[in-house]
Design a protein around this motif. Structure first.
Motif, PDB file in Angstrom:
ATOM      1  N   GLU A 274      -3.909 -55.272  -7.481  1.00 54.30           N
ATOM      2  CA  GLU A 274      -4.302 -55.687  -8.518  1.00 54.30           C
ATOM      3  C   GLU A 274      -5.649 -55.785  -9.323  1.00 54.30           C
ATOM      4  OE1 GLU A 274      -3.088 -59.817  -8.366  1.00 54.30           O
ATOM      5  OE2 GLU A 274      -0.599 -59.376  -8.896  1.00 54.30           O
ATOM      6  N   HIS A 275      -6.484 -55.697  -7.964  1.00 58.14           N
ATOM      7  CA  HIS A 275      -7.792 -55.579  -8.128  1.00 58.14           C
ATOM      8  C   HIS A 275      -8.339 -54.149  -8.576  1.00 58.14           C
ATOM      9  CE1 HIS A 275     -12.132 -55.211  -7.140  1.00 58.14           C
ATOM     10  NE2 HIS A 275     -11.957 -54.447  -6.030  1.00 58.14           N
ATOM     11  N   VAL A 276      -7.851 -53.137  -8.112  1.00 56.37           N
ATOM     12  CA  VAL A 276      -8.035 -51.674  -8.498  1.00 56.37           C
ATOM     13  C   VAL A 276      -7.677 -51.653  -9.804  1.00 56.37           C
ATOM     14  CG1 VAL A 276      -7.639 -49.362  -7.948  1.00 56.37           C
ATOM     15  CG2 VAL A 276      -8.014 -50.959  -6.176  1.00 56.37           C
ATOM     16  N   MET A 277      -6.383 -52.058 -10.064  1.00 54.11           N
ATOM     17  CA  MET A 277      -5.854 -51.849 -11.616  1.00 54.11           C
ATOM     18  C   MET A 277      -6.698 -52.551 -12.396  1.00 54.11           C
ATOM     19  SD  MET A 277      -3.441 -49.833 -11.502  1.00 54.11           S
ATOM     20  CE  MET A 277      -2.226 -50.146 -12.813  1.00 54.11           C
ATOM     21  N   LEU A 278      -7.025 -53.526 -12.287  1.00 49.50           N
ATOM     22  CA  LEU A 278      -7.906 -54.393 -13.291  1.00 49.50           C
ATOM     23  C   LEU A 278      -9.265 -53.787 -13.465  1.00 49.50           C
ATOM     24  CD1 LEU A 278      -7.328 -58.138 -12.318  1.00 49.50           C
ATOM     25  CD2 LEU A 278      -6.588 -57.085 -14.392  1.00 49.50           C
ATOM     26  N   ALA A 279      -9.805 -53.355 -12.508  1.00 49.84           N
ATOM     27  CA  ALA A 279     -11.103 -52.495 -12.577  1.00 49.84           C
ATOM     28  C   ALA A 279     -11.138 -51.157 -13.228  1.00 49.84           C
ATOM     29  CB  ALA A 279     -11.778 -52.257 -11.110  1.00 49.84           C
ATOM     30  N   GLY A 280      -9.913 -50.612 -12.888  1.00 52.19           N
ATOM     31  CA  GLY A 280      -9.581 -49.323 -13.606  1.00 52.19           C
ATOM     32  C   GLY A 280      -9.424 -49.533 -15.115  1.00 52.19           C
TER      33      GLY A 280
ATOM     34  N   ARG B   2     -27.518 -53.833  -5.570  1.00 48.96           N
ATOM     35  CA  ARG B   2     -27.104 -54.320  -4.421  1.00 48.96           C
ATOM     36  C   ARG B   2     -25.537 -54.632  -4.353  1.00 48.96           C
ATOM     37  NH1 ARG B   2     -27.136 -53.928   1.085  1.00 48.96           N
ATOM     38  NH2 ARG B   2     -27.105 -55.948   2.204  1.00 48.96           N
ATOM     39  N   LEU B   3     -25.080 -55.224  -5.425  1.00 42.12           N
ATOM     40  CA  LEU B   3     -23.685 -55.662  -5.441  1.00 42.12           C
ATOM     41  C   LEU B   3     -22.882 -54.505  -5.209  1.00 42.12           C
ATOM     42  CD1 LEU B   3     -21.991 -58.242  -5.371  1.00 42.12           C
ATOM     43  CD2 LEU B   3     -22.018 -57.860  -8.125  1.00 42.12           C
ATOM     44  N   ILE B   4     -22.944 -53.235  -6.209  1.00 44.74           N
ATOM     45  CA  ILE B   4     -22.450 -52.071  -5.897  1.00 44.74           C
ATOM     46  C   ILE B   4     -22.327 -51.567  -4.760  1.00 44.74           C
ATOM     47  CG2 ILE B   4     -22.222 -49.723  -6.839  1.00 44.74           C
ATOM     48  CD1 ILE B   4     -23.223 -50.754  -9.332  1.00 44.74           C
ATOM     49  N   GLU B   5     -23.394 -51.578  -4.055  1.00 44.19           N
ATOM     50  CA  GLU B   5     -23.574 -50.989  -2.809  1.00 44.19           C
ATOM     51  C   GLU B   5     -22.722 -51.795  -1.682  1.00 44.19           C
ATOM     52  OE1 GLU B   5     -27.377 -49.613   0.005  1.00 44.19           O
ATOM     53  OE2 GLU B   5     -27.194 -51.709  -0.600  1.00 44.19           O
TER      54      GLU B   5
ATOM     55  N   ALA C 192     -18.304 -44.691 -10.406  1.00 44.99           N
ATOM     56  CA  ALA C 192     -18.443 -44.601 -11.695  1.00 44.99           C
ATOM     57  C   ALA C 192     -17.757 -45.726 -12.559  1.00 44.99           C
ATOM     58  CB  ALA C 192     -17.988 -43.406 -12.268  1.00 44.99           C
ATOM     59  N   ALA C 193     -16.784 -46.145 -11.717  1.00 44.32           N
ATOM     60  CA  ALA C 193     -15.728 -47.237 -12.194  1.00 44.32           C
ATOM     61  C   ALA C 193     -16.711 -48.719 -11.986  1.00 44.32           C
ATOM     62  CB  ALA C 193     -14.446 -47.309 -11.799  1.00 44.32           C
ATOM     63  N   ARG C 194     -17.131 -48.518 -10.720  1.00 47.05           N
ATOM     64  CA  ARG C 194     -17.845 -49.722 -10.345  1.00 47.05           C
ATOM     65  C   ARG C 194     -19.066 -50.101 -11.094  1.00 47.05           C
ATOM     66  NH1 ARG C 194     -16.422 -47.907  -4.716  1.00 47.05           N
ATOM     67  NH2 ARG C 194     -14.794 -49.383  -3.909  1.00 47.05           N
ATOM     68  N   VAL C 195     -19.865 -49.050 -11.416  1.00 47.54           N
ATOM     69  CA  VAL C 195     -21.009 -49.099 -12.225  1.00 47.54           C
ATOM     70  C   VAL C 195     -20.689 -49.748 -13.703  1.00 47.54           C
ATOM     71  CG1 VAL C 195     -22.833 -47.889 -13.484  1.00 47.54           C
ATOM     72  CG2 VAL C 195     -22.174 -47.332 -10.957  1.00 47.54           C
ATOM     73  N   THR C 196     -19.607 -49.067 -14.310  1.00 44.20           N
ATOM     74  CA  THR C 196     -18.993 -49.678 -15.540  1.00 44.20           C
ATOM     75  C   THR C 196     -18.715 -51.136 -15.445  1.00 44.20           C
ATOM     76  OG1 THR C 196     -18.411 -47.280 -16.046  1.00 44.20           O
ATOM     77  CG2 THR C 196     -17.623 -49.164 -17.375  1.00 44.20           C
ATOM     78  N   VAL C 197     -17.694 -51.414 -14.582  1.00 39.32           N
ATOM     79  CA  VAL C 197     -17.283 -52.840 -14.535  1.00 39.32           C
ATOM     80  C   VAL C 197     -18.212 -53.949 -13.958  1.00 39.32           C
ATOM     81  CG1 VAL C 197     -15.663 -54.099 -13.262  1.00 39.32           C
ATOM     82  CG2 VAL C 197     -14.946 -52.068 -14.034  1.00 39.32           C
ATOM     83  N   LEU C 198     -19.072 -53.510 -13.098  1.00 38.42           N
ATOM     84  CA  LEU C 198     -20.050 -54.697 -12.694  1.00 38.42           C
ATOM     85  C   LEU C 198     -21.256 -54.721 -13.537  1.00 38.42           C
ATOM     86  CD1 LEU C 198     -19.763 -53.705  -8.787  1.00 38.42           C
ATOM     87  CD2 LEU C 198     -18.589 -55.648 -10.144  1.00 38.42           C
ATOM     88  N   ALA C 199     -21.426 -53.816 -14.449  1.00 35.94           N
ATOM     89  CA  ALA C 199     -22.465 -54.303 -15.510  1.00 35.94           C
ATOM     90  C   ALA C 199     -22.317 -55.266 -16.368  1.00 35.94           C
ATOM     91  CB  ALA C 199     -22.604 -53.001 -16.457  1.00 35.94           C
TER      92      ALA C 199
ATOM     93  N   GLU D 170     -21.223 -59.370 -16.458  1.00 40.11           N
ATOM     94  CA  GLU D 170     -21.257 -60.341 -15.699  1.00 40.11           C
ATOM     95  C   GLU D 170     -20.174 -61.461 -15.709  1.00 40.11           C
ATOM     96  OE1 GLU D 170     -23.790 -64.863 -15.505  1.00 40.11           O
ATOM     97  OE2 GLU D 170     -23.970 -63.629 -17.250  1.00 40.11           O
ATOM     98  N   THR D 171     -19.183 -61.565 -16.521  1.00 39.72           N
ATOM     99  CA  THR D 171     -17.909 -61.934 -16.327  1.00 39.72           C
ATOM    100  C   THR D 171     -17.113 -60.981 -15.152  1.00 39.72           C
ATOM    101  OG1 THR D 171     -17.832 -62.845 -18.551  1.00 39.72           O
ATOM    102  CG2 THR D 171     -15.670 -62.683 -17.390  1.00 39.72           C
ATOM    103  N   GLU D 172     -17.083 -59.893 -15.244  1.00 37.64           N
ATOM    104  CA  GLU D 172     -16.576 -59.068 -14.464  1.00 37.64           C
ATOM    105  C   GLU D 172     -16.977 -58.970 -13.070  1.00 37.64           C
ATOM    106  OE1 GLU D 172     -13.714 -57.274 -15.101  1.00 37.64           O
ATOM    107  OE2 GLU D 172     -13.829 -58.074 -16.919  1.00 37.64           O
ATOM    108  N   ARG D 173     -18.164 -59.150 -12.911  1.00 36.93           N
ATOM    109  CA  ARG D 173     -18.980 -59.358 -11.361  1.00 36.93           C
ATOM    110  C   ARG D 173     -18.378 -60.606 -10.850  1.00 36.93           C
ATOM    111  NH1 ARG D 173     -23.833 -57.904 -14.287  1.00 36.93           N
ATOM    112  NH2 ARG D 173     -24.668 -59.912 -14.179  1.00 36.93           N
ATOM    113  N   VAL D 174     -18.222 -61.635 -11.481  1.00 38.97           N
ATOM    114  CA  VAL D 174     -17.770 -63.025 -11.020  1.00 38.97           C
ATOM    115  C   VAL D 174     -16.296 -62.747 -10.509  1.00 38.97           C
ATOM    116  CG1 VAL D 174     -17.124 -65.345 -11.462  1.00 38.97           C
ATOM    117  CG2 VAL D 174     -19.563 -64.593 -12.301  1.00 38.97           C
ATOM    118  N   ARG D 175     -15.570 -62.121 -11.661  1.00 38.86           N
ATOM    119  CA  ARG D 175     -14.110 -61.760 -11.287  1.00 38.86           C
ATOM    120  C   ARG D 175     -13.754 -60.928 -10.092  1.00 38.86           C
ATOM    121  NH1 ARG D 175      -9.890 -57.898 -13.541  1.00 38.86           N
ATOM    122  NH2 ARG D 175     -11.976 -56.870 -13.822  1.00 38.86           N
ATOM    123  N   SER D 176     -14.512 -59.974 -10.096  1.00 38.41           N
ATOM    124  CA  SER D 176     -14.428 -59.010  -8.988  1.00 38.41           C
ATOM    125  C   SER D 176     -14.893 -59.470  -7.650  1.00 38.41           C
ATOM    126  CB  SER D 176     -15.556 -57.800  -9.222  1.00 38.41           C
ATOM    127  OG  SER D 176     -15.388 -56.706  -8.192  1.00 38.41           O
ATOM    128  N   PHE D 177     -16.007 -60.373  -7.437  1.00 32.31           N
ATOM    129  CA  PHE D 177     -16.328 -61.136  -6.419  1.00 32.31           C
ATOM    130  C   PHE D 177     -15.082 -61.990  -5.881  1.00 32.31           C
ATOM    131  CE2 PHE D 177     -17.821 -65.044  -4.079  1.00 32.31           C
ATOM    132  CZ  PHE D 177     -18.098 -64.254  -3.046  1.00 32.31           C
TER     133      PHE D 177
END
Length: 227
Positions: free
Chosen positions: A204-210, A130-133, A164-171, A173-180
């Motif tokens: 910055e958001h896109v670069m960190l996730a990438g 749901r978070l990815i969606e 694909a990048a979102r699936v990798t990053v949001l898997a 927990e720390t990255e999920r909190v940061r991304s939010f």
């Protein structure tokens, strides 16, 4: 390695095979220089080799696969290509965020706020799918609000990489909190019509996730980080 295709989900069969293999390559399930066994892939997908061959030809035109006569097809997608995609996405998304801060309607800003609250609930429930969606809905709303039709067309060519990048990053927990937290800050900058801040935060958001995707999939540190 790849998910079996079900007829109810098919667009055109070739397009669905293409999208499935493209995501598998970009997300690192197939590695650089790995040979793609056509018979095995066809069996895993539950299809004949004809739409598979058509999909591989399409992937070859995109620079993700190379086909050698009498030898087969090999994955060519590598860390450098992924880094280029990250840089391209950062450029496109940051400009659209800046334009969204200038052009977004009150209704579009309200929708972004709704997405943020829904993301907060999904984060608390650890509902990653749901978070990815919602993540994708949020970015799509910014694209709509930007009114940048040309940039949106360019961005659409990157959607599979973005997913694909979102699936990798949001898997993680720390990255999920940061991304939010980053999404919430971007929304506030757009709501406050702070164009420069919206652009900076999105870049910055896109670069960190990438960068996280590059490190996770390729164990690759981008050039800027090596300096």
């Amino acid at each position: 390695m790849v998910r079996r295709l079900e007829p109810i989900h098919l667009k055109s069969l070739r397009d669905h095979v293409h999208d499935t293999l493209r995501e598998a390559i970009i997300s690192g399930r197939f590695r650089t220089d790995e040979k793609l066994n056509e018979r095995q892939l066809a069996a895993e997908l539950g299809i004949s080799t004809t739409p598979l061959k058509e999909a591989l030809r399409q992937l070859e035109t995109e620079g993700l696969v190379r086909t050698e006569a009498r030898r087969g097809s090999y994955v060519t997608f590598n860390a450098r290509q992924a880094e280029e995609m990250m840089l391209a996405r950062a450029a496109l998304e940051s400009v659209m965020a800046q334009q969204a801060a200038r052009h977004a309607t009150d209704a579009q800003i309200a929708l972004m706020k709704t997405h943020i609250e829904q993301m907060r609930a999904a984060l608390q429930e650890a509902d990653i799918a749901r978070l990815i969606e919602l993540n994708e809905y949020f970015h799509d709303t910014i694209h709509d609000a930007s009114s940048c039709e040309y940039l949106r067309r360019l961005q659409n060519g990157q959607r599979m990489y973005d997913h694909a990048a979102r699936v990798t990053v949001l898997a993680d927990e720390t990255e999920r909190v940061r991304s939010f937290a980053e999404h919430e800050a971007i929304m506030l900058a757009i709501a406050e019509r702070n164009e420069d801040e919206a652009e900076r935060l999105m870049r910055e958001h896109v670069m960190l996730a990438g960068e996280k995707h590059l490190i996770t999939v390729f164990s690759y540190t981008p050039a800027e980080k090596r300096k």
